[in-house]
Every structure is written in structure tokens, then in C-alpha cells.
Design an enzyme around this catalytic site. Structure first.
Site, short mmCIF file in Angstrom:
data_model
loop_
_atom_site.label_atom_id
_atom_site.label_comp_id
_atom_site.label_asym_id
_atom_site.label_seq_id
_atom_site.Cartn_x
_atom_site.Cartn_y
_atom_site.Cartn_z
N GLU A 36 -12.72 13.20 6.21
CA GLU A 36 -12.75 11.75 6.37
C GLU A 36 -13.72 11.10 5.39
O GLU A 36 -13.43 10.05 4.81
CB GLU A 36 -13.12 11.38 7.80
N CYS A 191 3.70 2.05 2.76
CA CYS A 191 3.15 0.69 2.72
C CYS A 191 2.00 0.65 1.73
O CYS A 191 0.85 0.36 2.08
CB CYS A 191 2.69 0.28 4.12
N CYS A 198 9.56 -0.87 1.50
CA CYS A 198 9.91 -1.46 2.79
C CYS A 198 11.26 -0.97 3.31
O CYS A 198 11.47 -0.95 4.53
CB CYS A 198 9.92 -2.98 2.68
N CYS A 201 10.61 2.02 5.41
CA CYS A 201 9.52 1.90 6.39
C CYS A 201 10.08 1.90 7.81
O CYS A 201 10.99 1.12 8.12
CB CYS A 201 8.73 0.62 6.13
N CYS A 207 8.05 -6.16 11.04
CA CYS A 207 7.00 -6.57 10.11
C CYS A 207 7.18 -8.03 9.71
O CYS A 207 8.19 -8.42 9.11
CB CYS A 207 7.03 -5.68 8.87
#
Length: 354
Positions: A36, A191, A198, A201, A207
Site C-alpha cells: 500500500e 476508469c 466506459c 465499465c 454513472c
């Protein structure tokens, strides 16, 4: 209540998500945490080889806590944002000293560790322990800003608070480990910042930015501010034994704690460099040989670096200290060096400009 966003995202993740990243194997809080931190402002493809080398050298939090900071920085060299490495080392020591080497499962306790913020702590809880926790990294901010058409730059408090609300709203109670990976994957692979895909997606049906045909407007851009330009001389001083002088940079600030080349005021002309070295470092040097300069961009300014090689012709008052060392090139390259300095010491000789 079933959240359709999470439901569709998890279905997509099962087919298209990333399930075989190195930190998914032998998964534990330490490995998740290191990944991370490395992934902050750095792409997965760049991180993977660094993560694998880091784990080979520091397989446990105890190994990291007990290692010299120079060793940690040398394994971070090239990843940038070096404060992350220093914070990682300090936090490892905190885990060992304050928590007996076991990462806490509590959000507040995790956030008490150096360099761990709200989203990173949540990622550790979700990814390592499988407990429900809400993340909001850069990819997630972009996904949610578009999905809900949240206007404004995500660095603004009001905008960030709205995104946290949406993130909390969508985080499921079940499969939270998969969900957190799924939403990060969606932002990284579909994205994307520019040219989002899109059509493929899984959540485009809900959205708002997509429905408005305005995906490029979300999230809002950070207000632009011209970066200042700075200039410095960096001198490669080589003694009769072929050793180069390196200096450790201050612990905070640019390249904090890393080893670098001595710098001289840019007001000096090339013909004044030998005198400047004698004044600042107390050593006699021969004529300088300039090599091709270059510009290195930091987050808040551009630095124009003009390197110059100078042979040390006499005795020097500079002795090895905690802040200065005479090293052969192979020894120097084993230390934590900023990427531009590493390149200067490893690339073939460049044509002299003088």
C-alpha cells in the site's frame, strides 16, 4: 440492503480483476502495508519488482525494523517520494516496540503509526484481516467522483468529505477484501484518468458523469500553479584512489536522508568551481569538466542540475563522517541514492562541454 454498485463491481472483479499480485500471496498485514505504501502515487507495474526485492531483503517487520535506514533507502532508490521509505522504517520500529511485532487490527491504532493515514489503515484492515473498512485512495476518488458527478478538486475538504460518504455508502459487509481490490482495479484499468473505457465499465449504467457525457470533468483538476525553477551545481569529486565524495542530505525535505553529490551555489561560474570547492570543502581540485546538464522535476519545483567533474589534486580536510563519505562507485551504488544521482554515477562518460 444490497448495493447495486458493489454487486456489479464484484461480479466484474471475479472475471476481470487482478487476483495474482505478489502481495496477494502469503497475505499478511506486513506485506499488505508495504504494498500500500509503495502503491501511493506509483503504478502497479512499477511497484512489483521493487516489492519483490524489498520482501526478499526484509521478509518480516522485524527484519525491516532492525535494518539500517541506508539499506532501506537503497532498496527504495528509484521509487521516489523517499519520505515513504523513512516512514516505513520508523513505523516498522513502532510495530515492534509498541505492538510486539503484531500489526494492530484497530483503525485508530493503525493510524497512530508513522505514514499510515485513514485510507491506508482501512486497506490493511480489509485486505489483511478481511474486516469491513472503507478506503479512498486516488483511484477510488476518481471512480466515485465520476459515478456521483461530484464537482471540484478532491484535495478540497468539502469534496473529500462527500467522497468519503459515498465510499462508506458503497462498501459492503461481505467480501470486503475483494471489493477494495475491485474498486482499485476499476480505477487503475477502466476508469482511468484519461480516456476511461466506459463501454466496458460494469457500473457505467449508474454513472452520472457518463450519463451526462462529461467524464473528463470529474474529478475536478487541482488549481494550476506555475512551478518555480531552481538551479544547482553538483560536483563529482574524485580523489587519487578513484573514490567519489558523497554527502547525506538532511532527514527532511527533497531526497531526505539519501546520499547525493555535493552542491555548489549556481552563482559560481565554471571557472570558479575549483575555488568554490576549496572554500566549502577545504580541498584543492583541478580544472572542472562539465557534462550534460538536465532538469529533474519534483512535486513543487523544477531543478536544473549542472554536473561537473573535478579531480582532487591535493590533500583534503574532508574525512569520512556520518554525513560525508569517500566511496568507490560500486560502494556508492549500494547506498540509497536519488535516481538522477544513480544515473550520473552509472551511465557511460558523457562528452565534456569544456
Amino acid at each position: 440492503m444490497t448495493d447495486r454498485f458493489a454487486d456489479k463491481l464484484l461480479t466484474w472483479y471475479d472475471q476481470h480483476g487482478r487476483h495474482d499480485l505478489p502481495w496477494h500471496h502469503d497475505r499478511n498485514a506486513y506485506r499488505v502495508w508495504v504494498s500500500e505504501i509503495m502503491l501511493q502515487q506509483t503504478q502497479v507495474t512499477t511497484v512489483i519488482p521493487y516489492f519483490e526485492a524489498f520482501m526478499a531483503r526484509f521478509p518480516t517487520v522485524h527484519d525491516l525494523a532492525n535494518a539500517p535506514v541506508d539499506d532501506v533507502l537503497s532498496h527504495w532508490s528509484g521509487l521516489g517520494y523517499y519520505a515513504r521509505a523513512r516512514n516505513l522504517h520508523k513505523a516498522a520500529q513502532q510495530v515492534v516496540e509498541e505492538f510486539d511485532g503484531e500489526f494492530p487490527k484497530d483503525q485508530e491504532q493503525l493510524e497512530s503509526l508513522t505514514g499510515i493515514g485513514r485510507s491506508t489503515a482501512a486497506a490493511i484492515i480489509a485486505q489483511a484481516f478481511g474486516k469491513r473498512a472503507t478506503i479512498l485512495d486516488g483511484n477510488v476518488k476518481r471512480v466515485l467522483a465520476r459515478y456521483h458527478a461530484v464537482p471540484g478538486w478532491t484535495g478540497q475538504t468539502a469534496v473529500l468529505n462527500r467522497l468519503w460518504e459515498h465510499a462508506e455508502e458503497h462498501t459492503p459487509d461481505e467480501r470486503v477484501r475483494d471489493y477494495t481490490q475491485a474498486i482499485m482495479d476499476l480505477g487503475a484499468t477502466v476508469c482511468t484518468r484519461t480516456r476511461p473505457d466506459c463501454e466496458t465499465c460494469p457500473v457505467s449504467g449508474g454513472c452520472r458523469a457518463y450519463a451526462l457525457g462529461e467524464t473528463t470533468l470529474y474529478p475536478g483538476s487541482k488549481p494550476k500553479k506555475a512551478k518555480p525553477e531552481k538551479t544547482t551545481w553538483m560536483v563529482i569529486l574524485e580523489d587519487s584512489d578513484g573514490r567519489i565524495l558523497l554527502e547525506r542530505r538532511p532527514p527532511s525535505g527533497i531526497w531526505g536522508g539519501l546520499w547525493s553529490l555535493p552542491e555548489l551555489d549556481p552563482a559560481y561560474g565554471p571557472e570558479e568551481l575549483s575555488e568554490a570547492c576549496e572554500q566549502r570543502l577545504g580541498m584543492s581540485c583541478g580544472d572542472p569538466e562539465l557534462v550534460s546538464g538536465f532538469r529533474h522535476t519534483f512535486s513543487h519545483y523544477h531543478l536544473h542540475i549542472q554536473p561537473a567533474r573535478l579531480p582532487v589534486t591535493g590533500s583534503t580536510k574532508v574525512a569520512d563522517t556520518a554525513q560525508q563519505r569517500w566511496l568507490h562507485r560500486d560502494e556508492a551504488l549500494a547506498l540509497g541514492l536519488p535516481a538522477p544521482i544513480r544515473s550520473l554515477l552509472t551511465e557511460p562518460e558523457q562528452a565534456a562541454l569544456l
